[in-house]
Design an enzyme around this catalytic site. Structure first.
Site, PDB file in Angstrom:
ATOM      1  CB  CYS A  68      -0.903   0.049   1.243  1.00  0.00           C
ATOM      2  SG  CYS A  68      -1.737  -1.461   1.679  1.00  0.00           S
ATOM      3  CG  HIS A 126      -0.905   3.766   4.479  1.00  0.00           C
ATOM      4  ND1 HIS A 126      -0.694   2.580   3.818  1.00  0.00           N
ATOM      5  CD2 HIS A 126      -0.316   3.613   5.693  1.00  0.00           C
ATOM      6  CE1 HIS A 126      -0.040   1.745   4.589  1.00  0.00           C
ATOM      7  NE2 HIS A 126       0.201   2.345   5.737  1.00  0.00           N
TER       8      HIS A 126
HETATM    9 CA    CA Z   1      -3.093  -2.074  -0.378  1.00  0.00          CA
END
Ligand code: CA
Length: 467
Positions: A68, A126
């Site tokens: 990610c 994130h």
């Molecule tokens: Ca991901």
């Protein structure tokens, strides 16, 4: 036919003066085979599929990393994360200013802002959990989402009001949602809540050029879905796959609502809508399916970083086209920057390519000589060039060469047949790697053992509490 094309070109010439809107819908940990346009049979995704049928489906669409955080850092800057040391999934640290997207990197939002765009991110961020990494400090004018790498989906599970009070990953999953800087309690199942917010964003901003990054954390774990979505998949006996399907179905509903809102506000024609997953599916964890690709999230195999990927732009792109040359998520920034004439700083050159001339047929050949992967900690590398792909795992002393046109599943290693091809691909990769640096922060894999144990215990407890 000729008349049609003349009219088409004229329309582009006249309306083309207006800057197109950009919407990027990114899912989290979705498998290559989990959309109808890539052949999925058990989860209907009619709205996601409509993006491909109204525009272009990329059969070899890549992200720039197979997990990610680094994948998102690369997408949002249009540059490989290895250029600036973002090569690991960050830990959730609200005070560590080194743990996130370096503060001197530009983003799609900061570049577009200079040419009058209004940008918002909804969902998963994130890219750093400190106040300095907050989306509103990185070029965006609106934020509605969570700072960490994943989240609990049910509002009643969210019992930490202040995002900056969460001390580790499991706690970060239980924070309230941040509306800009203000903590708010989501109104419903998180995926539906994010879809509501996306529609509201379009309703409020359709009169100006905008960039909306709709960053669903679904279908990343934890696997949670309301009964109304689970009931759509009574035929699926595997509980994991059933919940996963329900989560994907909720996303598809959201995509449908976003697309309807564009039409309702009469901006469908001049809006670029990209759909992609941030990396391949971790099939044993969330029930996703990368078939016929080999491997999973985290891998240098195709299943790690080749993803469902499509774009529509009725005004400027053909309809229902399949595009087979390899493309990469980095191209999104290069494409919109070229179209919107956004300035790009000379000392931070983009790694992507403006795809429009390739997709309209104005330019022939492949947009990229190579698409590259380097995984610092596992010592693995990959390069995709034309039909060929080279994979190396340094620690296992492994070299694999595959012809993906003949062998999409990377099952026949042809390295002994083409030593010359191997040296060429190695040279290509080495040239690319020359401008890379080592990672600048430690990642999730460096979490101390005692803390991993505590995280696991918290996860178990959260699960039991929710039953
Ligand atoms: Ca991901």
């Amino acid at each position: 036919m000729k008349a049609f094309f003349a009219l088409f070109s004229l329309t582009v010439a006249v309306i083309g003066q207006e800057k197109p809107n950009l919407i990027v819908i990114m899912t989290d940990d979705m498998g290559y085979a989990d959309v109808g346009f890539n052949g999925c049979k058990d989860i209907p995704t009619p709205h996601i599929d409509s993006i491909a049928s109204n525009g272009v489906r990329f059969t070899s669409g890549y992200v720039a990393y197979s997990v990610c955080g680094p994948s998102r850092a690369a997408f949002i800057t249009g540059r490989y994360g290895q250029r600036f040391g973002f090569e690991r999934n960050p830990q959730y640290r609200t005070q560590d200013e080194n743990m996130g997207l370096p503060l001197d990197e530009d983003t799609i939002a900061s570049a577009l802002r200079k040419v009058g765009y209004y940008s918002g991110v909804i969902g998963k961020w994130h890219l750093g959990a400190t106040k300095k990494h907050h989306p509103l400090k990185r070029g965006f004018q609106e934020f509605y989402g969570h700072l960490g790498g994943g989240h609990q989906y049910m509002p009643e599970m969210l019992n930490i009001e202040d995002s900056y009070a969460a001390k580790d990953e499991p706690q970060s999953y239980r924070t309230w949602i941040l509306k800009d800087h203000k903590p708010v309690r989501p109104r419903k199942y998180l995926t539906d809540d994010f879809s509501d917010e996306a529609v509201s964003f379009i309703e409020r901003n359709h009169n100006k050029p905008f960039f909306l990054f709709l960053s669903y954390n679904a279908p990343h774990t934890p696997l949670q879905a309301p009964q109304k979505y689970l009931d759509r998949f009574l035929n699926l006996k595997d509980k994991k796959r059933r919940t996963y399907a329900a989560m994907v179905s909720a996303v598809d509903d959201g995509v449908g609502r976003v697309l309807s809102s564009l039409k309702k506000n009469q901006i469908n024609q001049n809006t670029l809508v990209f759909f992609l997953s941030d990396n391949g599916g971790p099939s044993t964890k969330n029930g996703s399916n990368n078939a016929p690709l080999r491997g999973n999230k985290g891998d240098a195999w195709e299943g790690g970083w080749r993803v469902p990927f499509a774009v529509q732009w009725p005004l400027g792109l053909p309809k229902g086209k399949e595009y087979d040359h390899p493309v990469v998520s980095l191209d999104i920034m290069a494409t919109i920057a070229a179209r919107a004439e956004a300035p790009i700083s000379n000392d931070r050159p983009l790694d992507g390519v403006n795809l429009i001339p390739f997709l309209t047929g104005k330019k022939e050949g492949a947009p990229h000589q190579g698409i590259f992967l380097r995984k610092f900690d596992s010592g693995s590398t990959a390069v995709r060039s034309g039909n060929h792909k080279l994979v190396t795992y340094e620690k296992k002393d492994f070299t694999g060469l595959y012809d993906l046109h003949e062998d999409i599943g990377e099952s026949k290693n042809i390295r002994d047949q083409s030593p010359e091809e191997i040296s060429q691909l190695k040279m290509l990769w080495k040239n690319w790697n020359k401008s890379n640096i080592d990672p600048v922060f430690k990642g999730l894999i460096h979490t101390p053992a005692w803390q991993k144990k505590r995280n696991q215990a918290t996860r178990k407890k959260t699960k039991t509490d929710h039953k």
